[in-house]
Design an enzyme around this catalytic site. Structure first.
Site, mmCIF file in Angstrom:
data_model
loop_
_atom_site.group_PDB
_atom_site.id
_atom_site.type_symbol
_atom_site.label_atom_id
_atom_site.label_comp_id
_atom_site.label_asym_id
_atom_site.label_seq_id
_atom_site.Cartn_x
_atom_site.Cartn_y
_atom_site.Cartn_z
ATOM 1 C CG HIS A 1 -43.176 63.252 -1.323
ATOM 2 N ND1 HIS A 1 -43.986 62.693 -2.279
ATOM 3 C CD2 HIS A 1 -43.831 63.087 -0.145
ATOM 4 C CE1 HIS A 1 -45.089 62.226 -1.712
ATOM 5 N NE2 HIS A 1 -45.009 62.448 -0.420
ATOM 6 C CG HIS A 2 -38.384 59.226 0.481
ATOM 7 N ND1 HIS A 2 -37.355 59.085 1.383
ATOM 8 C CD2 HIS A 2 -37.810 59.610 -0.684
ATOM 9 C CE1 HIS A 2 -36.207 59.378 0.783
ATOM 10 N NE2 HIS A 2 -36.458 59.706 -0.480
ATOM 11 C CD GLU A 3 -47.251 57.724 -0.283
ATOM 12 O OE1 GLU A 3 -47.381 56.637 0.319
ATOM 13 O OE2 GLU A 3 -47.600 58.814 0.199
ATOM 14 C CD GLU B 1 -54.163 65.642 2.780
ATOM 15 O OE1 GLU B 1 -54.421 64.464 2.507
ATOM 16 O OE2 GLU B 1 -53.019 66.049 3.004
ATOM 17 C CD GLU C 1 -50.564 59.656 4.248
ATOM 18 O OE1 GLU C 1 -51.088 60.707 3.831
ATOM 19 O OE2 GLU C 1 -49.380 59.334 3.990
ATOM 20 C CD GLU D 1 -51.860 63.702 6.514
ATOM 21 O OE1 GLU D 1 -52.491 64.376 5.691
ATOM 22 O OE2 GLU D 1 -51.489 62.528 6.297
#
Length: 699
Positions: A408-410, A503, A479, A497
């Site tokens: 996961h790379h936010e 969610e 996003e 997404e």
């Protein structure tokens, strides 16, 4: 002879006023007409049989130097060609796709200096139209700046529309159903940016009173901002509205160049809109020569527990954190961190037990203490784990169980920081056995002033797809700009997404029961969505809001794995919630994510969808049926099954007293023998659904 003379005089008259005889192209019932209006501006008209889909509508592009292509223009030539070919996607809803269209290319020129050239290329399909602007290489146009695009879609009547606000930075809105004349985004609570009152996002789904279904979107969005639409509530005209850069300009280009395709899918049958491959066909073929490493898959993950407040992404609650210089081992843990070694092992065990290929882990890396809302450039480095997340231990543990961990790379919206660190991040992934990543872009974008859907970020998403492909990494973007079929060109870009996902049931009023019956007609027209279905604990999951609930039944959650296509499907709930309903979880374990065939058996936007799909390389079919807030009975003919073959149908259905509000977890499972002549009657509860597997009887 007299008729020929009249035609010649008419042509001479048109040329005298700078016009040109109309040009046409037609395939089956879809007919296009191109013409110059009396002001010399290019226009197009689209018909479906005898019905008008788009009235005469203007085309044109404005440039910063004031010498753009708004008109007048003159036609200096045209040509047509027919294409009829087939191709096989790396993964998808069908094994083979037909690409059949008639192309009309119109060559335009400014009649006065600087006499620049512009081509408009139309492709007419049996189910709609794609067109784009192309600037050929020319002496008088090299570097140029687009300030506006004058593409219009003038509709003939006050259609019913399924729409969300045209927010430059978010697509995560609930859909409104209204007439075009009633569109007004002002009362809607905005997520990122104040939206204009009459600006809506694409894909825009429309239904006419005379029975036409029309979808307006775009294809192959590269090096250009996303197109939104401004609605005239009085004339029902739609005008392109591009997402601006921080400078106020729309796009910076260099000839030769072209825009994305503007797309119109049209049919008198709603299922044919969902079955359309027009947008995919307008994208370029795959750039990945050997895609054997790309694996569609299901996954579970350390995620939903954070959404419902049971765990946190951040390791500590300390403030004033800096990426460089912080001794993370000395920070006091908050005791709520979800991405711990022990907790991740729990998900790995569950995945291995149920043949789930992947485990997503969010919150594993340092930086979550101050990641959102600060417009900070360097929050994450994408290679440093928290002290309670043992990368090497988990790598070996997952491998011993035959499971892959998903990275996961936010980015916290800082695309500049992410691009600087991508090479190191992808090397880290390779060294530790990760071959898939979920990226995120929550928050305001850096470079500051740019938008999620503007040209700069559009290029960033494509750049990320290319960089991950070069490292043999599959990517799921959250996003980003909404999809436009680029997964054909970059099949490692499994999903995005870019819409209001499951969610929102965790931290807001949730998604209305009709939401999932609209998304396939809107957001999913451009490509797969990571919707995160499979929530089994439908009430009482949020301690801070005990009355909050998911707006579906449990059976509908199962059906979403079929009705909402994605090659990357999450079983989003917690292992302990699945362990209470392992009989129902069997459908999630069984259902594929890659298909040889898809049949849309029944559909109506905002009301219901029934979809059947054939598993890749197997004689197995799966069916999903969903409804909105209305209970329905759906009679399903099984004539898609192979004649002469007997199947066992395992039916996961709403119980008789099921109801999304009053009794959402009530379901029943039954089996029966079926064949291609069988018809099933499915009773769908309010907000409900049904999921069925069809497996051939062993001979």
């Amino acid at each position: 002879m007299k008729q020929l003379l009249i035609a010649a005089l008419l042509l001479a008259s048109l040329q005298a006023v700078g016009q040109h005889a109309p040009l046409t192209a037609q395939l089956d019932q879809v007919g296009l007409t191109f013409a110059l209006n009396p002001n010399g501006q290019p226009t197009y008209t689209l018909r479906y049989g005898a019905k008008v889909v788009v009235k005469p509508s203007r085309l044109g592009v404005a440039l910063a130097d004031g010498q753009g292509f708004e008109g007048p223009l003159e036609v200096v030539g045209s040509e047509t060609k027919d294409v009829d070919e087939t191709w096989q996607p790396v993964w998808g809803e069908v094994k083979t796709i037909r690409n059949h269209y008639r192309q009309l290319t119109v060559h335009l020129r400014q009649p006065a200096a600087p006499r620049r050239l512009l081509d408009v290329v139309f492709r007419v399909f049996a189910d709609g139209l794609g067109f784009r602007y192309e600037w050929p290489r020319q002496a008088n146009l090299q570097y140029f700046t687009v300030t506006a695009e004058h593409t219009e879609f003038n509709l003939p009547a006050n259609h019913k529309a399924f729409w969300i606000p045209g927010d430059y930075d978010s697509n995560e809105y609930a859909y409104t159903t209204s007439r075009l004349s009633e569109i007004n985004t002002t009362p809607i609570e905005v997520i990122q940016l104040k939206a204009a009152p009459y600006r809506v996002q694409t894909p825009l789904m429309l239904k006419s009173d005379d029975g036409l279904y029309v979808n307006i979107h775009e294809a192959a969005l590269v090096n250009y901002p996303a197109m939104m639409l401004t609605v005239d509530p009085k004339t029902f005209g739609l005008t392109s509205d591009l997402v601006p850069a921080v400078t106020g300009a729309m796009a910076y280009l260099q000839a030769p160049e072209h825009t994305p395709w503007r797309t119109i899918v049209v049919s008198d049958k709603a299922p044919e809109v969902l079955a359309s491959k027009l947008i995919l066909n307008l994208n370029e073929p795959s750039q990945i020569q050997d895609p054997s490493w790309i694996k569609p898959q299901k996954f579970v993950g350390v995620w939903w527990e954070m959404q419902v407040g049971r765990a946190s992404w951040n390791y500590s609650d300390s403030s004033n954190i800096k990426l460089a210089g912080t001794d993370w081992s000395r920070l006091k843990p908050n005791g709520r961190h979800g991405a711990t070694t022990a907790n991740v092992k729990r998900y790995i065990d569950f995945a291995a037990q149920h043949h789930i290929q992947g485990v997503l882990v969010e919150g594993w890396n340092v930086g979550w203490e101050d990641w959102v809302g600060n417009w900070k450039e360097e929050v994450f480095d994408f290679v440093t784990p928290y002290p309670d997340f043992n990368v090497d231990e988990l790598q070996h543990y997952a491998a011993s169980k035959g499971v892959k961990i998903i990275m996961h790379h936010e980015t916290s919206g800082s695309a500049t920081n992410y691009e600087r660190r991508q090479d190191a991040a992808y090397r880290f992934m390779d060294e530790h056995g990760y071959d898939a990543v979920k990226t995120g872009y929550v928050g305001r974008i850096i470079p500051r002033g740019e938008h999620h859907d503007g040209q700069w970020m559009v290029n960033h998403y494509v750049h990320t797809a290319q960089k991950t492909a070069a490292s043999h990494i599959m990517v799921d973007m959250h996003e980003p700009v909404r999809s436009t079929g680029l997964h054909r060109t970059y099949p490692n870009w499994l999903a995005s997404e870019a819409a209001r996902g499951n969610e929102f049931n965790a931290f807001s009023d949730g998604n209305a029961p009709e939401h999932e019956t609209i998304l396939p007609f809107t957001r999913l027209m451009g490509g797969p969505m990571d919707y995160t279905p499979g929530i089994f604990k439908l009430q009482g999951y949020a301690a801070s809001a005990p009355k909050r609930q998911v707006h579906t039944t449990l059976a509908k959650q199962l059906a979403l794995y079929v009705t909402m296509y994605s090659p990357l499907q999450m079983a989003a709930d917690l292992p302990e919630n699945y362990n209470q309903h392992l009989d129902a979880f069997q459908f999630i374990e069984d259902v594929p994510v890659d298909w040889d065939d898809t049949r849309i058996l029944a559909a109506e936007p905002g009301d219901y969808i029934v979809t059947a799909r054939k598993a890749k390389g197997k004689e197995e079919w799966y069916l999903g049926a969903i409804t909105d807030e209305q209970a329905r009975q759906q009679t399903v003919k099984l004539n898609f099954l192979t004649p002469g073959t007997k199947y066992v149908a395992t039916i996961y259905a709403d119980a008789k007293d099921a109801d999304w509000q009053k009794n959402p977890a009530a379901y029943q499972i039954r089996q029966q023998s079926v064949n291609s002549r069988t018809a099933l009657k499915l009773q769908l509860a309010p907000g409900g659904g049904a999921a069925i597997s069809f497996k051939p009887v062993a001979k």
